[in-house]
Design an enzyme around this catalytic site. Structure first.
Site, PDB file in Angstrom:
ATOM      1  N   ASN A  75       0.873  -1.178   0.000  1.00  0.00           N
ATOM      2  CA  ASN A  75       0.000   0.000   0.000  1.00  0.00           C
ATOM      3  C   ASN A  75       0.906   1.222   0.000  1.00  0.00           C
ATOM      4  O   ASN A  75       1.473   1.567   1.030  1.00  0.00           O
ATOM      5  CB  ASN A  75      -0.899  -0.013   1.247  1.00  0.00           C
ATOM      6  N   TRP A  76       1.016   1.839  -1.168  1.00  0.00           N
ATOM      7  CA  TRP A  76       1.955   2.962  -1.296  1.00  0.00           C
ATOM      8  C   TRP A  76       1.423   4.225  -0.618  1.00  0.00           C
ATOM      9  O   TRP A  76       2.158   5.193  -0.471  1.00  0.00           O
ATOM     10  CB  TRP A  76       2.212   3.268  -2.774  1.00  0.00           C
ATOM     11  N   LYS A  77       0.171   4.228  -0.246  1.00  0.00           N
ATOM     12  CA  LYS A  77      -0.462   5.439   0.306  1.00  0.00           C
ATOM     13  C   LYS A  77      -0.193   6.616  -0.646  1.00  0.00           C
ATOM     14  O   LYS A  77      -0.075   6.413  -1.853  1.00  0.00           O
ATOM     15  CB  LYS A  77       0.033   5.721   1.718  1.00  0.00           C
TER      16      LYS A  77
ATOM     17  N   HIS B 290      -9.609   1.203   4.688  1.00  0.00           N
ATOM     18  CA  HIS B 290      -8.348   1.421   5.412  1.00  0.00           C
ATOM     19  C   HIS B 290      -8.623   2.367   6.580  1.00  0.00           C
ATOM     20  O   HIS B 290      -9.426   3.297   6.467  1.00  0.00           O
ATOM     21  CB  HIS B 290      -7.299   2.006   4.468  1.00  0.00           C
TER      22      HIS B 290
ATOM     23  N   GLU C  60      -7.079   4.780   7.700  1.00  0.00           N
ATOM     24  CA  GLU C  60      -6.869   6.204   7.414  1.00  0.00           C
ATOM     25  C   GLU C  60      -8.091   6.798   6.731  1.00  0.00           C
ATOM     26  O   GLU C  60      -8.447   7.956   6.971  1.00  0.00           O
ATOM     27  CB  GLU C  60      -5.589   6.380   6.570  1.00  0.00           C
TER      28      GLU C  60
ATOM     29  N   GLU D 109      -5.791  -4.979  10.445  1.00  0.00           N
ATOM     30  CA  GLU D 109      -4.793  -3.932  10.654  1.00  0.00           C
ATOM     31  C   GLU D 109      -5.109  -3.175  11.936  1.00  0.00           C
ATOM     32  O   GLU D 109      -5.898  -2.223  11.923  1.00  0.00           O
ATOM     33  CB  GLU D 109      -4.815  -2.947   9.479  1.00  0.00           C
TER      34      GLU D 109
ATOM     35  N   GLY E 233       2.016   2.282  10.776  1.00  0.00           N
ATOM     36  CA  GLY E 233       2.959   3.383  10.637  1.00  0.00           C
ATOM     37  C   GLY E 233       3.606   3.805  11.947  1.00  0.00           C
ATOM     38  O   GLY E 233       4.235   4.858  12.024  1.00  0.00           O
TER      39      GLY E 233
ATOM     40  N   SER F 293       3.029  -2.179  10.470  1.00  0.00           N
ATOM     41  CA  SER F 293       4.475  -2.183  10.715  1.00  0.00           C
ATOM     42  C   SER F 293       5.127  -3.535  10.433  1.00  0.00           C
ATOM     43  O   SER F 293       6.027  -3.959  11.162  1.00  0.00           O
ATOM     44  CB  SER F 293       4.780  -1.709  12.139  1.00  0.00           C
TER      45      SER F 293
HETATM   46  C1  PEP Z   1      -0.965   0.199   5.916  1.00  0.00           C
HETATM   47  O1  PEP Z   1      -0.976   1.373   5.610  1.00  0.00           O
HETATM   48  O2  PEP Z   1      -1.850  -0.539   5.488  1.00  0.00           O
HETATM   49  C2  PEP Z   1       0.100  -0.283   6.792  1.00  0.00           C
HETATM   50  C3  PEP Z   1       0.010  -1.497   7.267  1.00  0.00           C
HETATM   51  O3  PEP Z   1       1.136   0.585   7.040  1.00  0.00           O
HETATM   52  P1  PEP Z   1       2.544   0.245   7.750  1.00  0.00           P
HETATM   53  O4  PEP Z   1       3.025  -1.057   7.167  1.00  0.00           O
HETATM   54  O5  PEP Z   1       3.425   1.388   7.395  1.00  0.00           O
HETATM   55  O6  PEP Z   1       2.268   0.139   9.200  1.00  0.00           O
END
Ligand code: PEP
Length: 245
Positions: free
Chosen positions: A9-11, A93, A95, A164, A170, A208
């Site tokens: 997931n490049w966001k 997600h 976010e 998640e 993050g 993470s």
């Molecule tokens: C995500 O944004 O879905 C995610 C898991 O981010 P990270 O791996 O940076 O925690």
């Protein structure tokens, strides 16, 4: 036996030159023993499709509109994603739930819109730290998933679920393999009760995940791969995670 899946997931990161380099490295490191895909910002879908075409690395979007078409400024429909060759669309997600006030019902409608165009929704569920501390983890993830199960009905087995925990995204703070496995087992039981096909459904862990913790997470019986944010932006890290799967 479920084949593992690793989705980047490049966001809202990337640039055309950086993306091209990252994808070239990803292609050069094949074969992987797992399914691999990247979910990129909408504007990069065309370039990504061109670069990954005829490879076994898939691509997708990070969101999709719940609407088929119409006066919805800024939204992108599932039909448009289908035209770009998307295999996956992330929905729900944390976010988007947090910053765009997406409800369980909206997330479910988005998952339905994606599936209607043959795109696999990667449905994210997860609790905040306050909810975990209050002992609400199970209730929260079950409520989030049940909205999607209800809406997708007989197609529910076609989704991919991503657990998640919000407190792990993050932050550098990862759920332990045991903590993640416990929630995955709850989700699989819920999926089994609803669909009867949970044995073939993939439940990813996200939060993470890094090159050095991926193997232990992926070794758990109900963790079928990962949804990877930060570490998907560095070729060496993402490749190591794909290999761990
Ligand atoms: C995500 O944004 O879905 C995610 C898991 O981010 P990270 O791996 O940076 O925690």
């Amino acid at each position: 036996m479920r084949r593992k899946l690793v989705v980047g997931n490049w966001k809202m990161h990337g640039s055309r030159p950086a993306n091209a380099e990252l994808l070239a490295e990803l292609l050069g490191a094949r074969p992987y023993g797992a399914d691999v895909a990247v979910c990129v910002p909408f504007v990069y879908l065309g370039d990504t499709a061109a670069q990954l075409a005829r490879s076994d690395v898939g691509w997708g979007a990070q969101d999709v509109s719940a609407h088929a078409s119409g006066a919805y400024t800024g939204e992108v429909s599932a039909a448009m994603l289908q035209e770009c060759g998307c295999r996956y669309a992330i929905v729900g997600h944390s976010e988007r739930r947090a910053y765009h006030a997406e409800s369980d019902e909206l997330v479910a409608a988005k998952a339905q819109a994606a599936l209607g165009r043959g795109i696999t929704p990667v449905v994210c569920v997860g609790e905040t730290l306050a909810q975990r501390d209050a002992g609400e983890t199970e209730a929260v993830v079950k409520r989030q998933l049940s909205a999607v199960i209800h809406t997708l009905a007989h197609c529910a087995a076609e989704m991919v679920v991503a657990y998640e925990p919000v407190w792990a995204i993050g932050t550098g703070r990862t759920a332990s393999p045991e903590q993640a496995q416990a929630v995955h087992a709850v989700l699989r039981a819920q999926l089994q009760a609803a669909t009867g096909h949970a044995g073939r459904m993939r439940i990813l862990y996200g939060g993470s995940v890094k090159a050095d913790n991926a193997a232990a997470l992926f070794a758990m019986p109900d963790i079928d791969g990962g949804l990877i944010g930060g570490a998907s932006l560095k070729a060496a890290d993402f490749i190591a995670i794909c290999r761990a799967a």
